[in-house]
Design a protein around this motif. Structure first.
Motif, PDB file in Angstrom:
ATOM      1  N   HIS A  48       0.884  -1.166   0.000  1.00  0.00           N
ATOM      2  CA  HIS A  48       0.000   0.000   0.000  1.00  0.00           C
ATOM      3  C   HIS A  48       0.924   1.218   0.000  1.00  0.00           C
ATOM      4  O   HIS A  48       1.748   1.381   0.899  1.00  0.00           O
ATOM      5  N   ALA A  50       0.125   4.792  -0.357  1.00  0.00           N
ATOM      6  CA  ALA A  50      -0.680   6.010  -0.407  1.00  0.00           C
ATOM      7  C   ALA A  50       0.181   7.265  -0.336  1.00  0.00           C
ATOM      8  O   ALA A  50      -0.164   8.291  -0.906  1.00  0.00           O
ATOM      9  N   SER A  94      -9.160   4.991  -5.836  1.00  0.00           N
ATOM     10  CA  SER A  94      -9.388   4.471  -4.482  1.00  0.00           C
ATOM     11  C   SER A  94      -8.167   3.797  -3.860  1.00  0.00           C
ATOM     12  O   SER A  94      -8.170   3.537  -2.665  1.00  0.00           O
ATOM     13  N   THR A  95      -7.149   3.504  -4.632  1.00  0.00           N
ATOM     14  CA  THR A  95      -6.008   2.779  -4.069  1.00  0.00           C
ATOM     15  C   THR A  95      -4.706   3.177  -4.753  1.00  0.00           C
ATOM     16  O   THR A  95      -4.698   3.550  -5.923  1.00  0.00           O
ATOM     17  N   GLN A  97      -1.134   1.293  -5.003  1.00  0.00           N
ATOM     18  CA  GLN A  97      -0.363   0.106  -4.673  1.00  0.00           C
ATOM     19  C   GLN A  97       0.888   0.031  -5.530  1.00  0.00           C
ATOM     20  O   GLN A  97       0.918   0.547  -6.644  1.00  0.00           O
TER      21      GLN A  97
END
Length: 159
Positions: A48, A50, A94-95, A97
């Motif tokens: 992840h 972000a 939304s993500t 990665q």
């Protein structure tokens, strides 16, 4: 309700021989190791990202060694030992990665096709020559026939 086991504590990940930092493990979403008899083994780590920290981090750059181990019954077992070959971002609304993909070192033998001949070589000689070309170390106990002529007909060294 069954007790949840945190599997992350069973996994050890080393990059260039050192265990990854705690924030790497905190951002780790998925670890996949694929083994094959006929193809190089592959390890994929998904982070992840972000903060867009890992995509620019020297720690995960291609060429670094990667080792994935698991602790089971107080014993450490290496599942994968290879080198990082690519990083792949996956950013959408939304993500965020980052996938880190590594192959075991045998992938070096699959690079490029060659048309060439070898004269007066044994199996051990040929294996040693091909491994030396791509920086691999070989241990072999092959003693055998010396072949007067071997032709590599537009094949990879792995083939």
């Amino acid at each position: 309700m069954p007790k949840q086991i945190e599997l992350i504590h069973l996994i050890t990940i080393k990059i260039d021989g050192a265990e990854v930092p705690a924030d790497f493990l905190r951002d780790l979403l998925k670890v996949t190791v694929e083994n094959s008899l006929h193809l190089p083994d592959i390890a994929t780590l998904v982070l992840h990202d972000a903060r867009l920290h890992w995509i620019d981090e020297d720690l995960v750059m291609p060429g670094k060694t990667l080792e994935v181990s698991i602790r089971e019954n107080h014993q450490q077992t290496t599942l994968f030992d290879g080198e990082i070959v690519e990083i792949e971002p996956n950013f959408d609304a939304s993500t965020q990665q980052l996938s880190i993909r590594a192959f075991d070192r045998i992938h070096r033998l699959a690079r490029g096709r060659h048309a060439r001949s070898f004269l007066n070589v044994s199996d051990a000689d040929l294996i040693q020559k091909l491994a030396d070309e791509v920086g691999l170390q070989v241990q072999t106990k092959l003693n055998g026939e010396v072949y007067p002529y071997i032709f590599q007909n537009n094949e990879t060294n792995l083939e």
